[in-house]
Design an enzyme around this catalytic site. Structure first.
Site, PDB file in Angstrom:
ATOM      1  N   GLY A 164     -45.224  12.256  17.810  1.00 60.85           N
ATOM      2  CA  GLY A 164     -46.923  12.207  18.352  1.00 60.85           C
ATOM      3  C   GLY A 164     -46.497  11.699  19.636  1.00 60.85           C
ATOM      4  O   GLY A 164     -46.566  10.512  19.654  1.00 60.85           O
ATOM      5  N   HIS A 165     -46.736  12.589  20.728  1.00 62.59           N
ATOM      6  CA  HIS A 165     -46.417  12.027  22.103  1.00 62.59           C
ATOM      7  C   HIS A 165     -48.037  11.935  22.676  1.00 62.59           C
ATOM      8  O   HIS A 165     -48.363  13.312  22.870  1.00 62.59           O
ATOM      9  CB  HIS A 165     -45.545  12.644  22.912  1.00 62.59           C
ATOM     10  CG  HIS A 165     -44.137  12.483  22.352  1.00 62.59           C
ATOM     11  ND1 HIS A 165     -42.902  12.983  22.864  1.00 62.59           N
ATOM     12  CD2 HIS A 165     -43.749  11.702  21.428  1.00 62.59           C
ATOM     13  CE1 HIS A 165     -41.970  12.576  22.271  1.00 62.59           C
ATOM     14  NE2 HIS A 165     -42.296  11.880  21.080  1.00 62.59           N
ATOM     15  N   GLN A 172     -38.924   9.924  18.769  1.00 67.35           N
ATOM     16  CA  GLN A 172     -38.641   8.831  18.016  1.00 67.35           C
ATOM     17  C   GLN A 172     -38.158   7.557  18.869  1.00 67.35           C
ATOM     18  O   GLN A 172     -38.267   7.467  20.125  1.00 67.35           O
ATOM     19  CB  GLN A 172     -37.681   9.093  16.954  1.00 67.35           C
ATOM     20  CG  GLN A 172     -38.343   9.757  15.696  1.00 67.35           C
ATOM     21  CD  GLN A 172     -38.566  11.572  15.950  1.00 67.35           C
ATOM     22  OE1 GLN A 172     -37.505  12.003  16.397  1.00 67.35           O
ATOM     23  NE2 GLN A 172     -39.754  11.856  15.885  1.00 67.35           N
ATOM     24  N   LYS A 189     -43.515   7.318  25.391  1.00 68.97           N
ATOM     25  CA  LYS A 189     -42.786   8.349  26.157  1.00 68.97           C
ATOM     26  C   LYS A 189     -43.363   9.406  26.640  1.00 68.97           C
ATOM     27  O   LYS A 189     -43.210  10.009  27.472  1.00 68.97           O
ATOM     28  CB  LYS A 189     -41.594   8.764  24.925  1.00 68.97           C
ATOM     29  CG  LYS A 189     -40.716   7.949  24.433  1.00 68.97           C
ATOM     30  CD  LYS A 189     -39.874   8.335  23.283  1.00 68.97           C
ATOM     31  CE  LYS A 189     -40.429   8.656  22.032  1.00 68.97           C
ATOM     32  NZ  LYS A 189     -41.095   7.582  21.372  1.00 68.97           N
ATOM     33  N   ASP A 229     -42.746   5.460  19.624  1.00 68.47           N
ATOM     34  CA  ASP A 229     -44.189   5.209  19.816  1.00 68.47           C
ATOM     35  C   ASP A 229     -44.212   4.214  21.250  1.00 68.47           C
ATOM     36  O   ASP A 229     -45.277   3.445  21.198  1.00 68.47           O
ATOM     37  CB  ASP A 229     -45.256   4.688  18.682  1.00 68.47           C
ATOM     38  CG  ASP A 229     -45.268   5.663  17.637  1.00 68.47           C
ATOM     39  OD1 ASP A 229     -45.291   7.040  17.999  1.00 68.47           O
ATOM     40  OD2 ASP A 229     -45.213   5.246  16.544  1.00 68.47           O
TER      41      ASP A 229
HETATM   42  P1  GDP Z   1     -44.772   8.056  22.233  1.00 68.28           P
HETATM   43  O1  GDP Z   1     -44.576   8.675  20.815  1.00 68.28           O
HETATM   44  O2  GDP Z   1     -43.440   7.290  22.730  1.00 68.28           O
HETATM   45  O3  GDP Z   1     -44.941   9.058  23.000  1.00 68.28           O
HETATM   46  O4  GDP Z   1     -46.001   7.022  22.133  1.00 68.28           O
HETATM   47  P2  GDP Z   1     -47.382   7.250  21.319  1.00 68.28           P
HETATM   48  O5  GDP Z   1     -48.012   8.442  22.139  1.00 68.28           O
HETATM   49  O6  GDP Z   1     -47.101   7.592  20.024  1.00 68.28           O
HETATM   50  O7  GDP Z   1     -47.868   6.099  21.305  1.00 68.28           O
HETATM   51  C1  GDP Z   1     -48.336   5.315  22.619  1.00 68.28           C
HETATM   52  C2  GDP Z   1     -49.790   4.909  22.572  1.00 68.28           C
HETATM   53  O8  GDP Z   1     -49.884   4.074  23.620  1.00 68.28           O
HETATM   54  C3  GDP Z   1     -50.827   6.159  23.061  1.00 68.28           C
HETATM   55  O9  GDP Z   1     -51.756   6.045  22.397  1.00 68.28           O
HETATM   56  C4  GDP Z   1     -50.878   5.935  24.590  1.00 68.28           C
HETATM   57  O10 GDP Z   1     -51.830   6.555  24.942  1.00 68.28           O
HETATM   58  C5  GDP Z   1     -50.769   4.480  24.749  1.00 68.28           C
HETATM   59  N1  GDP Z   1     -50.361   3.945  25.869  1.00 68.28           N
HETATM   60  C6  GDP Z   1     -49.414   4.288  26.651  1.00 68.28           C
HETATM   61  N2  GDP Z   1     -49.104   3.502  27.855  1.00 68.28           N
HETATM   62  C7  GDP Z   1     -49.914   2.636  27.694  1.00 68.28           C
HETATM   63  C8  GDP Z   1     -50.251   1.372  28.298  1.00 68.28           C
HETATM   64  O11 GDP Z   1     -49.556   1.006  29.505  1.00 68.28           O
HETATM   65  N3  GDP Z   1     -51.401   0.750  27.976  1.00 68.28           N
HETATM   66  C9  GDP Z   1     -52.008   1.174  26.900  1.00 68.28           C
HETATM   67  N4  GDP Z   1     -52.994   0.191  26.545  1.00 68.28           N
HETATM   68  N5  GDP Z   1     -51.907   2.079  26.190  1.00 68.28           N
HETATM   69  C10 GDP Z   1     -50.883   2.861  26.446  1.00 68.28           C
HETATM   70  P1  IMO Z   2     -42.430   9.402  18.294  1.00 67.13           P
HETATM   71  O1  IMO Z   2     -41.734  10.602  18.936  1.00 67.13           O
HETATM   72  C1  IMO Z   2     -42.693   6.338  15.077  1.00 67.13           C
HETATM   73  C2  IMO Z   2     -40.390   7.355  11.419  1.00 67.13           C
HETATM   74  C3  IMO Z   2     -41.382   7.633   9.984  1.00 67.13           C
HETATM   75  C4  IMO Z   2     -40.445   7.020   8.830  1.00 67.13           C
HETATM   76  C5  IMO Z   2     -39.100   7.614   9.780  1.00 67.13           C
HETATM   77  C6  IMO Z   2     -38.677   8.855   8.708  1.00 67.13           C
HETATM   78  O2  IMO Z   2     -43.861   9.751  18.208  1.00 67.13           O
HETATM   79  O3  IMO Z   2     -41.946   8.091  18.654  1.00 67.13           O
HETATM   80  P2  IMO Z   2     -39.225  11.335   9.247  1.00 67.13           P
HETATM   81  O4  IMO Z   2     -40.695  12.046   8.922  1.00 67.13           O
HETATM   82  O5  IMO Z   2     -38.879  11.637  10.623  1.00 67.13           O
HETATM   83  O6  IMO Z   2     -38.321  11.745   8.365  1.00 67.13           O
HETATM   84  O7  IMO Z   2     -39.631   9.728   8.890  1.00 67.13           O
HETATM   85  O8  IMO Z   2     -39.304   7.679  11.046  1.00 67.13           O
HETATM   86  N1  IMO Z   2     -40.938   8.061  12.254  1.00 67.13           N
HETATM   87  C7  IMO Z   2     -41.550   7.754  13.550  1.00 67.13           C
HETATM   88  N2  IMO Z   2     -41.958   6.424  13.946  1.00 67.13           N
HETATM   89  N3  IMO Z   2     -42.616   7.207  15.976  1.00 67.13           N
HETATM   90  C8  IMO Z   2     -42.078   8.521  15.801  1.00 67.13           C
HETATM   91  O9  IMO Z   2     -42.183   9.692  16.667  1.00 67.13           O
HETATM   92  C9  IMO Z   2     -41.661   8.698  14.420  1.00 67.13           C
HETATM   93  N4  IMO Z   2     -41.003   9.968  13.965  1.00 67.13           N
HETATM   94  C10 IMO Z   2     -40.762   9.295  12.722  1.00 67.13           C
HETATM   95  O10 IMO Z   2     -42.595   6.726   9.993  1.00 67.13           O
HETATM   96  O11 IMO Z   2     -40.487   5.491   9.127  1.00 67.13           O
HETATM   97 MG    MG Z   3     -45.515   8.634  18.822  1.00 65.02          MG
END
Ligand code: GDP
Ligand code: IMO
Ligand code: MG
Length: 430
Positions: free
Chosen positions: A41-42, A225, A17, A14
């Site tokens: 979840g991207h 991840q 990416k 998170d």
């Molecule tokens: P990922 O799994 O690495 O793709 O990241 P996620 O999408 O799960 O979580 C990142 C969250 O931060 C999302 O809600 C993005 O929309 C948000 N985000 C990304 N870059 C920024 C930033 O520079 N500032 C803020 N406030 N939010 C951001």
């Molecule tokens: P993105 O790509 C954050 C965590 C779960 C749990 C552990 C194992 O959005 O960064 P699983 O279901 O993979 O067997 O769970 O890994 N986990 C993540 N945490 N971002 C993710 O993906 C994750 N995918 C799995 O919360 O601790």
């Molecule tokens: Mg994510």
């Protein structure tokens, strides 16, 4: 310029990416996911619209690139079809000209999800806090040679044969854990319409990648991840079940390592973690609560509140080594606005090792490990959407400069808000 770029999360996921992949996809001929599954979840925000991608690469929002889902990704057929629909409803094009799925990728079957949940429920202590998406059991079946690949899934005769051979053992385990057995016929009924929808997307994705590189094309690998969730290099056993680190992009995608290219680490300006497991800089007080609130730190897949805490430099030095990081995208700087000062972990006191600047994997689970913090000066200005380094407050620029020196890698991108435009590209990374 480089032909391969790997975007890797270097914390516990998170990091942002999805946003960075979407941003840099405009130069990519191919954007390829190489591991993980619907546990990811991207989030991408384009023209005010937010899209959360779980399995389809974040390059899908860029019409130029072909998106690939590689052989080491585990595919959840219903979820991916839902994603197709969500994208189509939002006006994007999804078809086999834009997206191909490796015929060798493994399928997450309904019994994998059941097993994932039953196992978590059965753990009285040591719960992992999985996403419940069946990821662990699907990878277990892959390595124990009891998996269902996309090519098996899309051929009913082969699927029936595999299920007759495999289900008795899985049923016995489910019953042992208090679940219900499943019948071959009902799995076939479930699979039939889904297979019909995904069959045309099958391809040999490794060959497509090799041909693209051979023609002088550019490939962006999008990881899911983060390195601290890697099944080998992460905080085992509180990890996911795949190889998340950047070097894996090549071996898992089926192309050689002669071109390793740019390794772009996505670093969140603080640290978060979802699920259980060690998190030494976790902040249970006001700082952590404010990060969660300002950063909207709730899981993009499960909606769970993310645990929050200070940036961890010794952990980053470790994950930078594992990945061979050459460039940094720093995200969520804006979330640190409004603090007079904030803590950053600069070193650790590790029992038996003394003061260390860089962690090794075992340190995370060493009892008594103590983060050593420094207080870094904050800034009051809201920097959300700021588009140049010069327009950032002095302390914010100092933060960026210090981070570069501490990690020894240039910060080439700074993200200041969720949307694609709110990004400062200091140096073009590819
Ligand atoms: P990922 O799994 O690495 O793709 O990241 P996620 O999408 O799960 O979580 C990142 C969250 O931060 C999302 O809600 C993005 O929309 C948000 N985000 C990304 N870059 C920024 C930033 O520079 N500032 C803020 N406030 N939010 C951001
Ligand atoms: P993105 O790509 C954050 C965590 C779960 C749990 C552990 C194992 O959005 O960064 P699983 O279901 O993979 O067997 O769970 O890994 N986990 C993540 N945490 N971002 C993710 O993906 C994750 N995918 C799995 O919360 O601790
Ligand atoms: Mg994510």
């Amino acid at each position: 310029m480089t032909d391969c770029l790997t975007i890797v999360g270097v914390q516990w996921g998170d990091e942002g990416k999805g946003k960075i992949t979407d941003l840099l996809a405009d130069r990519a001929d191919i954007v390829a996911r190489y591991q993980g599954g619907a546990n990811a979840g991207h989030t991408v925000v384009v023209e005010g619209r937010k899209i959360v991608l779980h399995q389809i690469p974040s390059g899908i929002l860029n019409p130029r690139s072909l998106c690939l889902i590689g052989p080491a990704v585990v595919i959840d057929p219903q979820t991916i079809i839902n994603e197709f629909q969500e994208l189509i409803d939002a006006g994007w094009i999804v078809n086999p000209e834009r997206l191909r799925i490796s015929s060798q990728a493994h399928v997450v079957m309904p019994y994998h999800k059941t097993l994932d949940k039953l196992r978590e429920a059965a753990r009285t202590k040591g719960k992992i806090g999985t996403t419940g998406r069946g990821i662990g059991p699907a990878y277990e079946d892959m390595v124990s040679r009891a998996g269902i690949r996309v090519r098996d899934f899309c051929n009913e005769e082969r699927l029936a044969e595999r299920l007759h051979a495999l289900l008795p053992e899985r049923n016995a385990v489910m019953q042992f854990l208090g679940g219900e057995p499943v019948q071959v016929e009902s799995v076939l009924e479930w699979a039939r319409p889904l297979a019909a929808r995904i069959s045309d997307y099958q391809a040999d994705t490794g060959k497509l990648l090799a041909d693209c590189i051979g023609r002088g094309g550019k490939v962006l690998f999008e990881s899911a991840q983060g390195t601290l969730l890697d099944v080998i290099h992460g905080t085992y056993p509180f990890v996911t079940s795949s190889f998340t680190s950047a070097p894996a992009a090549f071996s898992l995608s089926g192309i050689g390592i002669a071109r390793t290219g740019v390794v772009l680490a996505v670093v969140k300006a603080y640290t978060t973690r979802v699920g259980e497991g060690p998190f030494p800089t976790e902040d249970f007080g006001a700082f952590g609560a404010r990060l969660r609130e300002n950063g909207h730190e709730f899981g993009a897949t499960t909606g769970r509140p993310r645990r929050c805490g200070a940036l961890d430099l010794p952990a980053l030095r470790y994950t930078f080594r594992v990945n061979g990081v050459t460039s940094i995208a720093l995200t969520k700087m804006d979330v640190l606005s409004g603090f007079d000062s904030f803590p950053v972990c600069i070193a650790y006191d590790v029992p038996g090792r003394g003061r260390v600047n860089e962690l090794v994997a075992d340190d995370f689970t060493t009892p008594g490990i103590q983060p050593i913090y420094e207080s870094w000066p904050g800034w009051s200005e809201d920097i959300g959407g700021v588009l140049s380094i010069e327009s950032l407050p002095a302390n914010c620029r100092a933060f960026i400069g210090r981070l570069e020196r501490e990690l020894g890698v240039p910060i080439d991108i700074v993200s200041t808000a969720p949307d694609r435009e709110s990004t400062i590209v200091v140096n073009p990374v590819w």
